[in-house]
Design an enzyme around this catalytic site. Structure first.
Site, mmCIF file in Angstrom:
data_model
loop_
_atom_site.group_PDB
_atom_site.id
_atom_site.type_symbol
_atom_site.label_atom_id
_atom_site.label_comp_id
_atom_site.label_asym_id
_atom_site.label_seq_id
_atom_site.Cartn_x
_atom_site.Cartn_y
_atom_site.Cartn_z
ATOM 1 N N LEU A 103 0.902 -1.158 0.000
ATOM 2 C CA LEU A 103 0.000 0.000 0.000
ATOM 3 C C LEU A 103 0.935 1.201 0.000
ATOM 4 O O LEU A 103 1.848 1.260 0.829
ATOM 5 C CB LEU A 103 -0.849 0.024 1.274
ATOM 6 N N ASP A 104 0.725 2.144 -0.912
ATOM 7 C CA ASP A 104 1.711 3.218 -0.997
ATOM 8 C C ASP A 104 1.715 4.099 0.255
ATOM 9 O O ASP A 104 0.800 4.062 1.076
ATOM 10 C CB ASP A 104 1.567 4.017 -2.303
ATOM 11 N N TYR A 105 2.760 4.875 0.378
ATOM 12 C CA TYR A 105 3.055 5.677 1.576
ATOM 13 C C TYR A 105 1.863 6.526 2.030
ATOM 14 O O TYR A 105 1.568 6.608 3.227
ATOM 15 C CB TYR A 105 4.262 6.572 1.256
ATOM 16 N N SER A 107 -1.326 6.058 1.334
ATOM 17 C CA SER A 107 -2.585 5.321 1.424
ATOM 18 C C SER A 107 -2.693 4.603 2.765
ATOM 19 O O SER A 107 -1.688 4.277 3.385
ATOM 20 C CB SER A 107 -2.698 4.301 0.287
#
Length: 240
Positions: A103-105, A107
């Site tokens: 999960l990106d930074y 999100s």
């Protein structure tokens, strides 16, 4: 504990995929009790000593965890910039766990961690069809025609990014924003953000709410819990 196939034990250790483990066995790079084994399907038990390419296999009991990842946390086991990672939320866990996918930074939401390499590979492969549900807050209000494009696919760089389903949760015309639920099977890098940016509606906030049959019910950002054996079995069944 019952004996299991050698390639499965290697894959579960997190060292490599089952297919790669099979290749290593055939190539004569795996030893059991100091004897080279090249027969696929060889059964091994907890007492057997396994070496892969000269490295002893550390056998840990498989563990499975869920984290409600807050924004501003890296989905990695370590970060060379010293930022907080998902592992920082598991100080008591002794096993060598790692996140399944990312999960990106910026999100938030549901992320799974395990030391079971076979389980991780199973869930990450798009051909196994495990659904992931996201809620995105968009800047701007796309039309029905634009949203319909999500199911056909939106080009971003060299990727064709798709959602299998979408649902409008709310529209705020005063703030010119929309809350949109998106269901994905594939999970390319920054999939939702890139897909919506390509349509001209940047994502302001993104949260993963569901992964297969698992939800964030009962958790707040930063909280963790172990999966139950039933949950592990259910999500494994969905992916096979």
């Amino acid at each position: 504990m019952a004996e299991e196939r050698l390639q499965k034990v290697i894959a579960q250790s997190g060292l490599t995929s089952r297919r790669k483990a099979e290749q290593l066995i055939v190539e004569g790079k795996v030893k059991v009790n100091n004897q080279i084994v090249t027969t696929l399907g060889t059964k091994v038990g907890p007492q057997d000593e396994i070496e892969v390419d000269g490295v002893p296999l550390e056998k840990e009991a498989p563990v499975y965890y869920m984290l409600y990842k807050p924004r501003g946390v890296i989905s990695s086991v370590k970060d060379d910039k010293g930022r907080k990672t998902v592992l920082d939320f598991f100080p008591e866990v002794e096993e060598r766990i790692y996140p399944i996918g990312r999960l990106d930074y910026d999100s938030s939401g549901l992320i799974l961690l395990t030391n079971d390499g076979e389980f991780a590979n199973l869930l990450m492969h798009p051909s196994h069809g495990v659904e992931k549900v996201y809620v995105a807050k968009l800047r701007g209000i796309p039309s029905k025609e634009e949203l319909a494009q999500l199911r056909k696919g939106v080009k971003s760089d060299k990727d064709l990014l798709k959602a299998v389903r979408y649902k409008i949760l709310s529209v705020d015309r005063k703030k010119n924003s929309m809350l949109l639920e998106l269901t994905l099977i594939e999970g390319k890098n920054r999939h939702v953000r890139r897909m919506m940016e390509a349509l001209g509606y940047p994502v302001q906030k993104l949260k993963r709410e569901r992964y297969g049959n698992l939800t964030l019910d009962g958790l707040v950002p930063g909280e963790t819990r172990a999966l139950t054996p039933k949950e592990v079995k259910q999500i494994r069944n969905k992916a096979t």
